[in-house]
Scaffold this motif. Structure first.
Motif, PDB file in Angstrom:
ATOM      1  N   ALA A 180       0.749  -1.085  -0.036  1.00 17.80           N
ATOM      2  CA  ALA A 180       0.003  -0.118   0.040  1.00 17.80           C
ATOM      3  C   ALA A 180       0.881   1.201   0.013  1.00 17.80           C
ATOM      4  N   CYS A 181       0.338   2.423  -0.237  1.00 15.21           N
ATOM      5  CA  CYS A 181       1.099   3.648  -0.246  1.00 15.21           C
ATOM      6  C   CYS A 181       1.344   3.980   1.057  1.00 15.21           C
ATOM      7  N   PHE A 182       0.382   3.576   2.018  1.00 13.55           N
ATOM      8  CA  PHE A 182       0.738   3.765   3.645  1.00 13.55           C
ATOM      9  C   PHE A 182       2.042   3.043   4.009  1.00 13.55           C
ATOM     10  N   HIS A 221      -0.279  13.607   4.499  1.00  9.05           N
ATOM     11  CA  HIS A 221      -0.842  12.451   4.915  1.00  9.05           C
ATOM     12  C   HIS A 221      -0.441  11.928   6.166  1.00  9.05           C
ATOM     13  N   SER A 268       0.477   8.800   6.696  1.00 13.69           N
ATOM     14  CA  SER A 268       1.322   7.750   6.378  1.00 13.69           C
ATOM     15  C   SER A 268       2.879   8.569   6.278  1.00 13.69           C
ATOM     16  N   ASP A 300       2.492  16.218  -0.084  1.00  9.62           N
ATOM     17  CA  ASP A 300       1.802  15.728  -0.676  1.00  9.62           C
ATOM     18  C   ASP A 300       1.658  16.435  -2.075  1.00  9.62           C
ATOM     19  N   ASP A 334       3.999  12.561  -2.597  1.00  6.75           N
ATOM     20  CA  ASP A 334       3.419  11.762  -2.545  1.00  6.75           C
ATOM     21  C   ASP A 334       1.976  12.025  -3.577  1.00  6.75           C
ATOM     22  N   CYS A 368      -0.577  10.460  -4.568  1.00  8.93           N
ATOM     23  CA  CYS A 368      -1.805   9.639  -4.500  1.00  8.93           C
ATOM     24  C   CYS A 368      -3.122  10.066  -5.280  1.00  8.93           C
ATOM     25  N   HIS A 369      -3.352  11.405  -4.944  1.00 11.54           N
ATOM     26  CA  HIS A 369      -4.439  11.970  -5.548  1.00 11.54           C
ATOM     27  C   HIS A 369      -4.417  12.668  -6.745  1.00 11.54           C
ATOM     28  N   THR A 401      -0.091   5.183  -5.291  1.00  9.26           N
ATOM     29  CA  THR A 401      -0.858   4.055  -4.812  1.00  9.26           C
ATOM     30  C   THR A 401      -1.758   3.607  -6.267  1.00  9.26           C
ATOM     31  N   LYS A 438      -6.331   4.251  -6.063  1.00  9.25           N
ATOM     32  CA  LYS A 438      -7.120   5.446  -6.406  1.00  9.25           C
ATOM     33  C   LYS A 438      -7.587   5.366  -7.966  1.00  9.25           C
TER      34      LYS A 438
HETATM   35  C1  LIG Z   1      -4.613   7.253   0.073  1.00  8.65           C
HETATM   36  C2  LIG Z   1      -3.350   7.823   0.401  1.00  8.65           C
HETATM   37  C3  LIG Z   1      -2.282   7.139   0.673  1.00  8.65           C
HETATM   38  C4  LIG Z   1      -2.397   5.633   1.048  1.00  8.65           C
HETATM   39  O1  LIG Z   1      -2.596   5.065  -0.011  1.00  8.65           O
HETATM   40  P1  LIG Z   1      -2.925   3.363   0.253  1.00  8.65           P
HETATM   41  O2  LIG Z   1      -2.360   2.573  -0.999  1.00  8.65           O
HETATM   42  O3  LIG Z   1      -4.647   3.514   0.146  1.00  8.65           O
HETATM   43  O4  LIG Z   1      -2.282   2.836   1.631  1.00  8.65           O
HETATM   44  C5  LIG Z   1      -1.190   7.764   1.096  1.00  8.65           C
HETATM   45  N1  LIG Z   1      -0.981   9.174   0.717  1.00  8.65           N
HETATM   46  C6  LIG Z   1      -1.983   9.852   0.341  1.00  8.65           C
HETATM   47  C7  LIG Z   1      -1.888  11.331  -0.023  1.00  8.65           C
HETATM   48  C8  LIG Z   1      -3.198   9.347   0.061  1.00  8.65           C
HETATM   49  O5  LIG Z   1      -4.268  10.108  -0.432  1.00  8.65           O
END
Ligand SMILES: *Cc1c(COP(=O)(O)O)cnc(C)c1O
Length: 394
Positions: free
Chosen positions: A108-110, A134, A136, A179, A208, A210-211, A237, A240
């Protein structure tokens, strides 16, 4: 033991009394623009399913094909006997897509964010982190021995002050962590200025995304591509826009990825991603590269949705990202609003403390490419009615 459980019950009762209890809805079928809950069809405005790929037939077919050719599970971490050709294919394909030398997969990205700091930075080094990063990233930084500096969200003067403080504190290497998109607000990091300041102070930049990956910037290559800059390390990730299943990654220069493969604890002590997820992620990248029509649909939807909500007088955070937060204030009102929307067939999620600061509770709506104009008009009408009912609108 009974004292302990009683203590936990009191904590839970406190969460309930403050209106901060989160309840999970049971979705009876696939994720999508509409989902079934309790036998009802609900408009879904809270998934990170930006390109609408979570129930895409091509990804399902790719996942099945990968299970047929490569099995169900790996029953191993990567370095013992858990690396398949598919894993390396995905790492290289992803690195090429992101314009990086290589990448490394995580569950996971976490985990990726939990893994990235500790092996790369020691006591002599410093991390300079945005205040809205985030959870994480915050946890990942805590796991490293580097000195920590925090700058106010997207405040470039404060970033420069913190870079200065890190330099004056004698830091050997400095990493700025941010982020690409702040997920509670739907705002973009100012990467043009972050990278300019980082260069001026001899610091590295980690983003990061992810979004963003899959739908922001040219071909969906993310916030650095949108800003026209290069960063040193990207995390992201598959959970998403890139299909929505799970899996995370770090992409960067070869020595960074090589060292993480030797030292990153969530990589060394956790299972390899299953073939179905890896095969479908490869297919997702193929789709995403050619998905300009989906990206246009997504940004059109976001623009229409924002304009519609603003016309009713809802208070939004300004921006252009498909995350569109409707600001409410106190958690119980946000929860009441979410319930009133639920009664009208619209599924949203209320965000409140500890996910956002107290008093800044909100309904975070999210657009995706699978939503039709009819869906959006239905959603807007429900927002207006529910808003008047609970007193969010006068
Ligand atoms: C969703 C998210 C994560 C975690 O991603 P996962 O793959 O679901 O663990 C980490 N950083 C950001 C900014 C996120 O939005």
């Amino acid at each position: 033991m009974s004292d302990f459980l009683e203590h936990l019950r009191e904590t839970l009762a406190g969460i309930e009394a403050e209106g901060l209890m989160k309840r999970e809805r049971l979705i009876e079928g696939p994720q999508g623009a509409r989902v079934r809950i309790g036998g009802r069809s609900m408009l879904n405005l809270c998934a990170n399913n930006y390109l609408g790929l979570a129930d895409d037939r091509r990804l399902i077919a790719a996942a099945k094909a990968a299970m047929d050719s490569h099995g169900y599970g790996m029953a191993s971490v990567r370095f013992i006997c858990g690396t398949q050709d598919l894993h390396r294919d995905l790492e290289q394909r992803l690195a090429a897509f992101l314009g990086m030398e290589d990448s490394i997969l995580f569950a996971a990205c976490f985990d990726a964010n939990g893994a990235v700091f500790e092996p790369l930075l020691g006591e002599a080094d410093a991390v300079v982190s945005d205040s809205l990063n985030h959870a994480s990233i915050i946890d990942g930084i805590k796991l490293s021995k580097a000195r920590r500096f925090r700058f106010q969200n997207n405040d470039m003067d404060d970033l420069e002050r913190q870079l200065n403080a890190a330099r004056e504190g004698g830091a050997r290497f400095i990493l700025v962590a941010t982020d690409g998109v702040f997920s509670m607000d739907g705002t973009f990091a100012n990467l043009a200025e972050v990278t300019r300041l980082a260069t001026a102070y001899g610091a590295l930049v980690m983003v990061d995304d992810c979004h963003a990956t899959g739908f922001v910037g040219p071909q969906g290559r993310g916030t650095p591509a949108r800003a026209g800059v290069k960063v040193d390390i990207l995390t992201g990730t598959f959970g998403k826009a890139l299909g929505g299943a799970l899996g995370g990654y770090i992409a960067g220069p070869q020595p960074v990825i090589d060292l993480l493969r030797q030292r990153a604890r969530p990589y060394l002590f956790s299972n390899a991603l299953p073939p179905a997820v890896v095969g479908a992620a490869l297919a997702a990248l193929d789709i995403v590269e050619g998905a300009d029509a989906l990206r246009t649909q997504l940004s059109d939807n976001a623009e229409y949705w924002r304009a519609g909500l603003e016309a009713f007088g809802f208070r939004l955070l300004p921006g252009s990202h498909p995350i569109v937060p409707v600001m409410i204030g106190e958690a119980p009102l946000a929860q009441a609003f979410a319930r009133a929307l639920d009664a009208r067939g619209v599924m949203v999620s209320a965000f409140f403390f500890p996910v956002v600061p107290r008093g800044l509770a909100r309904i975070r709506t999210q657009m995706n490419a699978a939503l039709t104009r009819g869906d959006l008009d239905f959603g807007l009408a429900a927002f207006a009615e529910a808003g008047r009912e609970v007193g969010v609108l006068s």
